[in-house]
Scaffold this active site. Structure first.
Site, PDB file in Angstrom:
ATOM      1  N   HIS A 138     -11.307   3.774   2.624  1.00 49.42           N
ATOM      2  CA  HIS A 138     -12.264   4.362   1.689  1.00 49.42           C
ATOM      3  C   HIS A 138     -12.420   3.481   0.457  1.00 49.42           C
ATOM      4  CE1 HIS A 138     -14.602   7.343  -0.474  1.00 49.42           C
ATOM      5  NE2 HIS A 138     -14.646   8.057   0.642  1.00 49.42           N
ATOM      6  N   HIS A 139     -13.669   3.394  -0.014  1.00 46.41           N
ATOM      7  CA  HIS A 139     -13.972   2.586  -1.201  1.00 46.41           C
ATOM      8  C   HIS A 139     -13.297   3.154  -2.453  1.00 46.41           C
ATOM      9  CE1 HIS A 139     -15.975  -0.659  -3.103  1.00 46.41           C
ATOM     10  NE2 HIS A 139     -17.029  -0.693  -2.318  1.00 46.41           N
ATOM     11  N   ALA A 140     -12.878   4.405  -2.401  1.00 43.90           N
ATOM     12  CA  ALA A 140     -12.153   4.974  -3.546  1.00 43.90           C
ATOM     13  C   ALA A 140     -10.813   4.288  -3.751  1.00 43.90           C
ATOM     14  CB  ALA A 140     -11.931   6.472  -3.340  1.00 43.90           C
TER      15      ALA A 140
END
Length: 487
Positions: A138-140
């Site tokens: 995830h880009h988070a």
């Protein structure tokens, strides 16, 4: 517990039924170099041994009740490696097209937020005895640069791998109660006035630059020195021209990939006195021009690309999360000549860098830090329903170029032959081009909404055509000068 930054949490807020917030890659490896057979069991063992090097791979999200503050990462008390590392096989003949279709399907699936936000698939059945490894995170948790550092933890510089310390017994963190999380959120809210004051001061300092780049007006035109009537837009206006891929997206994806010779790209770079990134942008502009022309959708004005720029300092090397901002740059798709497009791109990128350099590096992070997750999520959902991103038209697509290693690497002992990136698309921007360099190649991964751009593989083929057009211009002999006539 480690709290997400506002920018990290923004990638969670953007997710919807059709938009996912993860990025990924497909690594092609040669299993014949591995000292042991590359089985799921052995591959899982190798990945598990590297988890201490990459703490986020054992962390999962804990959201604050009512969305009053940014979520937290905690060590997953129920971590199960078998949920994250899986295998599958392509049917015969195991072509690259089949691999692209399978990767697109895997990439379209959202990650389970009740577990650490990553997955890896070992894909057998590829032609030539090769094996593919698809992964997504995830880009988070990561951006492009920290994604490279995550990959470095999994890869080795020799088939034998590296000595790893004996794994320690790990005990997951106790999940904090709702009351504890609300208390932390209340403390954070108490500090909001101070954050607002800091943000206001930053915006005031940046007001002249923001106004010059955001106010609607006629584009400013610069002329290329020594070139007849070849004008470029040094600062894009408020809207990008509409294209077939600038619409609301579905949950379906198409992905295509290709590799280009890095020495050939550098030959063009040296001959024209530009950068590798300038050449990459020119290749994308030319390929997009061809694709748009095929579909009778070529605008008379240039496209606008958003280019991620890392603002990670040396002190932040090794830290995961997002330290990135965006730069808007002109893509001269209206210019017919490949060599002229390259010159225009070079000047346009120079102008974009100057404008972007006048903005504070932390401005985007500061703005997103102030947004409450509950409000950010509602705003994202409302924007999707009203198709605001599609209507705003600030840019046409994202083009990202991430430099990678130039030495041979090995994945569980199998030599890494190629590395193709996969990124994310959103409503209004249904196309993303991401480039990763490795050894002597530039590897392009182009992902699009299946309904908006079903023939994305045609675009990747045009990238090679564009490079041949530029290298062909170098091989042409210079025009002969006519001898003056005797009087």
């Amino acid at each position: 517990m480690q709290q997400l930054s506002g920018l990290d949490a923004a990638f969670l807020a953007l997710e919807s039924r059709t938009v996912t917030g993860h990025i990924g890659s497909v690594c092609i490896v040669d299993p014949s170099t591995a000292p042991e057979p590359l089985t799921l069991e052995r591959f899982t063992r190798v990945v598990e041994s590297r988890l201490p090097l990459v703490p986020p791979m054992r962390r999962r999200l804990v959201e604050v009740p009512l969305g009053i503050d940014q979520p937290y990462w905690i060590e997953d008390p129920d971590f199960d490696i078998e949920f994250h590392v899986r295998e599958l096989a392509l049917p015969a003949p195991g072509s690259d097209q089949q691999l692209a279709e399978q990767a697109a399907r895997l990439h379209a699936r959202p990650l389970d937020r009740t577990r650490p936000l990553w997955e890896i698939y070992l894909i057998f059945g590829l032609q030539g005895g090769r094996v593919a490894i698809y992964s997504k995170v995830h880009h988070a948790a990561i951006d492009g640069v920290s994604g490279n550092e995550l990959l470095a933890a999994l890869l080795d510089v020799s088939p034998e791998g590296r000595l790893m310390p004996e794994p320690r017994a790990r005990v997951g963190e106790r999940q904090p109660s709702a009351v504890e999380l609300l208390a932390r959120g209340a403390v954070s809210l108490a500090g909001s006035p101070l954050r607002v004051a800091r943000l206001s001061l930053s915006l005031l300092r940046s007001a002249p630059v923001l106004a010059s780049s955001a106010l609607p007006r006629l584009p400013l035109l610069d002329r290329l020195p020594g070139r007849d009537d070849e004008a470029i837009v040094s600062q894009p206006g408020l809207r990008a021209p509409p294209t077939p891929f600038n619409r609301s997206i579905t949950q379906h994806r198409r992905w295509a990939f290709s590799g280009l010779s890095l020495p050939e790209v550098k030959r063009v770079k040296n001959a024209y006195g530009v950068t590798v990134n300038d050449v990459v942008m020119a290749l994308c502009a030319g390929a997009l021009r061809r694709w748009l022309d095929d579909h009778d959708a070529l605008p008379e004005v240039p496209l606008i690309a958003a280019v991620p720029v890392s603002v990670r300092t040396e002190a932040e090397r090794g830290a995961l999360g997002n330290r990135v901002t965006m730069m808007l740059a002109v893509l001269p798709t209206q210019v017919a000549s490949a060599t002229k497009r390259l010159r225009v791109v070079h000047e346009a990128m120079r102008a974009a860098k100057e404008q972007h350099g006048a903005l504070p590096a932390d401005l985007l992070a500061d703005v997103t830090q102030f947004a409450m997750p509950a409000l950010a999520g509602q705003a994202a959902r409302m924007a999707a329903r009203l198709r605001l991103l599609e209507r705003a038209g600030l840019f046409n697509l994202i083009i990202s170029n991430v430099p990678g290693p130039n030495v041979p690497l090995y994945y569980a002992g199998a030599e890494l032959l190629a590395y193709y990136p996969l990124s994310a698309i959103t409503d209004g921007q249904g196309l993303n081009i991401t480039v990763m360099s490795y050894r002597d190649s530039l590897y392009f991964g182009v992902i699009a909404c299946r309904e908006l751009m079903p023939d994305v593989d045609r675009l990747t083929a045009y990238l090679g055509d564009e490079l041949r057009a530029l290298t062909g211009s170098l091989d042409k002999p210079p025009p002969r000068r006519r001898k003056p006539r005797a009087r």
